[in-house]
Design a protein around this motif. Structure first.
Motif, PDB file in Angstrom:
ATOM      1  N   LEU A   1       0.829  -1.206   0.000  1.00 39.33           N
ATOM      2  CA  LEU A   1       0.000   0.000   0.000  1.00 39.33           C
ATOM      3  C   LEU A   1       0.866   1.258   0.000  1.00 39.33           C
ATOM      4  CD1 LEU A   1      -2.908   0.786  -0.201  1.00 39.33           C
ATOM      5  CD2 LEU A   1      -3.066   0.725   2.283  1.00 39.33           C
ATOM      6  N   ALA A   2       2.006   1.218   0.667  1.00 38.92           N
ATOM      7  CA  ALA A   2       2.930   2.357   0.626  1.00 38.92           C
ATOM      8  C   ALA A   2       3.447   2.555  -0.799  1.00 38.92           C
ATOM      9  CB  ALA A   2       4.089   2.143   1.594  1.00 38.92           C
ATOM     10  N   THR A   3       3.752   1.460  -1.486  1.00 41.80           N
ATOM     11  CA  THR A   3       4.194   1.536  -2.879  1.00 41.80           C
ATOM     12  C   THR A   3       3.105   2.131  -3.752  1.00 41.80           C
ATOM     13  OG1 THR A   3       5.641  -0.379  -2.578  1.00 41.80           O
ATOM     14  CG2 THR A   3       5.001   0.161  -4.845  1.00 41.80           C
ATOM     15  N   VAL A   4       1.871   1.673  -3.556  1.00 43.38           N
ATOM     16  CA  VAL A   4       0.726   2.207  -4.302  1.00 43.38           C
ATOM     17  C   VAL A   4       0.647   3.715  -4.132  1.00 43.38           C
ATOM     18  CG1 VAL A   4      -1.820   2.320  -4.299  1.00 43.38           C
ATOM     19  CG2 VAL A   4      -0.655   0.109  -4.333  1.00 43.38           C
ATOM     20  N   MET A   5       0.729   4.177  -2.914  1.00 39.35           N
ATOM     21  CA  MET A   5       0.577   5.600  -2.655  1.00 39.35           C
ATOM     22  C   MET A   5       1.760   6.410  -3.177  1.00 39.35           C
ATOM     23  SD  MET A   5      -2.391   5.894  -1.677  1.00 39.35           S
ATOM     24  CE  MET A   5      -2.267   7.656  -1.415  1.00 39.35           C
ATOM     25  N   GLU A   6       2.974   5.902  -3.017  1.00 42.98           N
ATOM     26  CA  GLU A   6       4.137   6.619  -3.530  1.00 42.98           C
ATOM     27  C   GLU A   6       4.063   6.771  -5.046  1.00 42.98           C
ATOM     28  OE1 GLU A   6       7.904   5.170  -2.075  1.00 42.98           O
ATOM     29  OE2 GLU A   6       7.080   4.959  -0.054  1.00 42.98           O
ATOM     30  N   LEU A   7       3.687   5.694  -5.741  1.00 44.74           N
ATOM     31  CA  LEU A   7       3.557   5.766  -7.197  1.00 44.74           C
ATOM     32  C   LEU A   7       2.427   6.708  -7.605  1.00 44.74           C
ATOM     33  CD1 LEU A   7       4.069   2.021  -8.157  1.00 44.74           C
ATOM     34  CD2 LEU A   7       5.571   3.931  -8.760  1.00 44.74           C
ATOM     35  N   THR A   8       1.291   6.581  -6.946  1.00 48.75           N
ATOM     36  CA  THR A   8       0.134   7.410  -7.281  1.00 48.75           C
ATOM     37  C   THR A   8       0.455   8.889  -7.107  1.00 48.75           C
ATOM     38  OG1 THR A   8      -1.403   5.650  -6.655  1.00 48.75           O
ATOM     39  CG2 THR A   8      -2.287   7.882  -6.722  1.00 48.75           C
ATOM     40  N   LEU A   9       0.989   9.237  -5.961  1.00 48.02           N
ATOM     41  CA  LEU A   9       1.312  10.639  -5.689  1.00 48.02           C
ATOM     42  C   LEU A   9       2.448  11.133  -6.579  1.00 48.02           C
ATOM     43  CD1 LEU A   9       0.980  10.586  -1.801  1.00 48.02           C
ATOM     44  CD2 LEU A   9      -0.683  11.436  -3.475  1.00 48.02           C
ATOM     45  N   GLY A  10       3.418  10.275  -6.848  1.00 47.30           N
ATOM     46  CA  GLY A  10       4.532  10.639  -7.709  1.00 47.30           C
ATOM     47  C   GLY A  10       4.106  10.943  -9.134  1.00 47.30           C
ATOM     48  N   LEU A  11       3.014  10.326  -9.572  1.00 47.93           N
ATOM     49  CA  LEU A  11       2.481  10.574 -10.908  1.00 47.93           C
ATOM     50  C   LEU A  11       1.485  11.736 -10.932  1.00 47.93           C
ATOM     51  CD1 LEU A  11       1.949   6.857 -11.944  1.00 47.93           C
ATOM     52  CD2 LEU A  11       3.573   8.459 -12.997  1.00 47.93           C
ATOM     53  N   GLY A  12       1.265  12.354  -9.767  1.00 46.07           N
ATOM     54  CA  GLY A  12       0.297  13.452  -9.700  1.00 46.07           C
ATOM     55  C   GLY A  12      -1.133  12.975  -9.619  1.00 46.07           C
ATOM     56  N   GLY A  13      -1.318  11.734  -9.185  1.00 46.60           N
ATOM     57  CA  GLY A  13      -2.652  11.154  -9.100  1.00 46.60           C
ATOM     58  C   GLY A  13      -3.271  11.282  -7.725  1.00 46.60           C
ATOM     59  N   THR A  14      -4.439  10.691  -7.597  1.00 46.01           N
ATOM     60  CA  THR A  14      -5.163  10.699  -6.329  1.00 46.01           C
ATOM     61  C   THR A  14      -5.615   9.281  -5.996  1.00 46.01           C
ATOM     62  OG1 THR A  14      -7.303  11.114  -7.390  1.00 46.01           O
ATOM     63  CG2 THR A  14      -6.029  13.051  -6.681  1.00 46.01           C
ATOM     64  N   ALA A  15      -5.879   9.067  -4.717  1.00 45.55           N
ATOM     65  CA  ALA A  15      -6.383   7.782  -4.236  1.00 45.55           C
ATOM     66  C   ALA A  15      -7.436   8.055  -3.186  1.00 45.55           C
ATOM     67  CB  ALA A  15      -5.251   6.950  -3.646  1.00 45.55           C
ATOM     68  N   VAL A  16      -8.470   7.241  -3.195  1.00 48.23           N
ATOM     69  CA  VAL A  16      -9.529   7.397  -2.208  1.00 48.23           C
ATOM     70  C   VAL A  16     -10.150   6.030  -1.936  1.00 48.23           C
ATOM     71  CG1 VAL A  16     -11.329   7.926  -3.918  1.00 48.23           C
ATOM     72  CG2 VAL A  16     -11.576   8.747  -1.576  1.00 48.23           C
ATOM     73  N   VAL A  17     -10.544   5.829  -0.683  1.00 42.43           N
ATOM     74  CA  VAL A  17     -11.293   4.626  -0.310  1.00 42.43           C
ATOM     75  C   VAL A  17     -12.754   5.032  -0.212  1.00 42.43           C
ATOM     76  CG1 VAL A  17     -11.660   2.832   1.426  1.00 42.43           C
ATOM     77  CG2 VAL A  17      -9.359   3.700   1.007  1.00 42.43           C
ATOM     78  N   ARG A  18     -13.613   4.293  -0.874  1.00 43.57           N
ATOM     79  CA  ARG A  18     -15.052   4.543  -0.799  1.00 43.57           C
ATOM     80  C   ARG A  18     -15.733   3.300  -0.233  1.00 43.57           C
ATOM     81  NH1 ARG A  18     -15.148   7.143  -6.647  1.00 43.57           N
ATOM     82  NH2 ARG A  18     -14.571   9.252  -6.049  1.00 43.57           N
ATOM     83  N   GLY A  19     -16.364   3.459   0.914  1.00 44.83           N
ATOM     84  CA  GLY A  19     -17.070   2.349   1.536  1.00 44.83           C
ATOM     85  C   GLY A  19     -18.388   2.069   0.844  1.00 44.83           C
ATOM     86  N   ASP A  20     -18.787   0.809   0.861  1.00 45.60           N
ATOM     87  CA  ASP A  20     -20.102   0.431   0.340  1.00 45.60           C
ATOM     88  C   ASP A  20     -21.184   1.002   1.253  1.00 45.60           C
ATOM     89  OD1 ASP A  20     -18.667  -1.021  -1.513  1.00 45.60           O
ATOM     90  OD2 ASP A  20     -19.331  -2.990  -0.800  1.00 45.60           O
ATOM     91  N   ALA A  21     -22.348   1.215   0.706  1.00 46.90           N
ATOM     92  CA  ALA A  21     -23.452   1.800   1.473  1.00 46.90           C
ATOM     93  C   ALA A  21     -23.798   0.963   2.700  1.00 46.90           C
ATOM     94  CB  ALA A  21     -24.678   1.972   0.582  1.00 46.90           C
TER      95      ALA A  21
END
Length: 141
Positions: free
Chosen positions: A108-128
């Motif tokens: 998950l740290a790798t996911v976030m480092e890559l995402t942020l490094g590319l100028g992207g965003t990440a969000v968790v959305r819970g089911d209703a």
């Protein structure tokens, strides 16, 4: 970069059993969909995007398979944006941005480092119903 996912013209949904083969199949499906949508697979964001996707599907298999027999991947794209989500039916919602500063954050740290490094965003959305979640990644193209 488009910020409204509803505005992205290309979409594809893939549901697979939470088995190790889901990682390969989700990546292969992403490559096929991107090619069909006219997105150059050599774009600098595509390699990291496929790695991010693989890490998220792997996390679902490792941590959610006992309560979520399936993983669903939603792919979406537009001319300047790529988005995808990995959904499972496990209620735990990981703190994404805390993973970057957590030395033991692993995949998950790798996911976030890559995402942020590319100028992207990440969000968790819970089911209703509170019994599942999707992790959405949005990257500029």
């Amino acid at each position: 970069m488009s910020t409204r996912l509803e505005a992205l013209p290309h979409r594809h949904v893939l549901t697979l059993p939470t088995l190790p083969s889901a990682v390969r199949l989700s990546r292969e499906t992403a490559e096929r969909a991107l090619a069909e949508w006219g997105i150059n697979l050599r774009h600098p964001a595509i390699g990291p995007a496929l790695l991010i996707l693989g890490e998220l599907v792997t996390n679902t298999i490792r941590h959610a398979a006992t309560v979520s027999p399936q993983v669903t991947v939603i792919y979406a794209a537009g001319k300047d944006c790529l988005a995808f989500a990995v959904h499972d039916r496990h209620p735990y919602q990981p703190p994404l941005y805390g993973a970057v500063t957590d030395a033991g954050g692993g995949g998950l740290a790798t996911v976030m480092e890559l995402t942020l490094g590319l100028g992207g965003t990440a969000v968790v959305r819970g089911d209703a119903d509170g019994k599942g979640k999707s992790i959405w990644i949005t990257l500029p193209l």
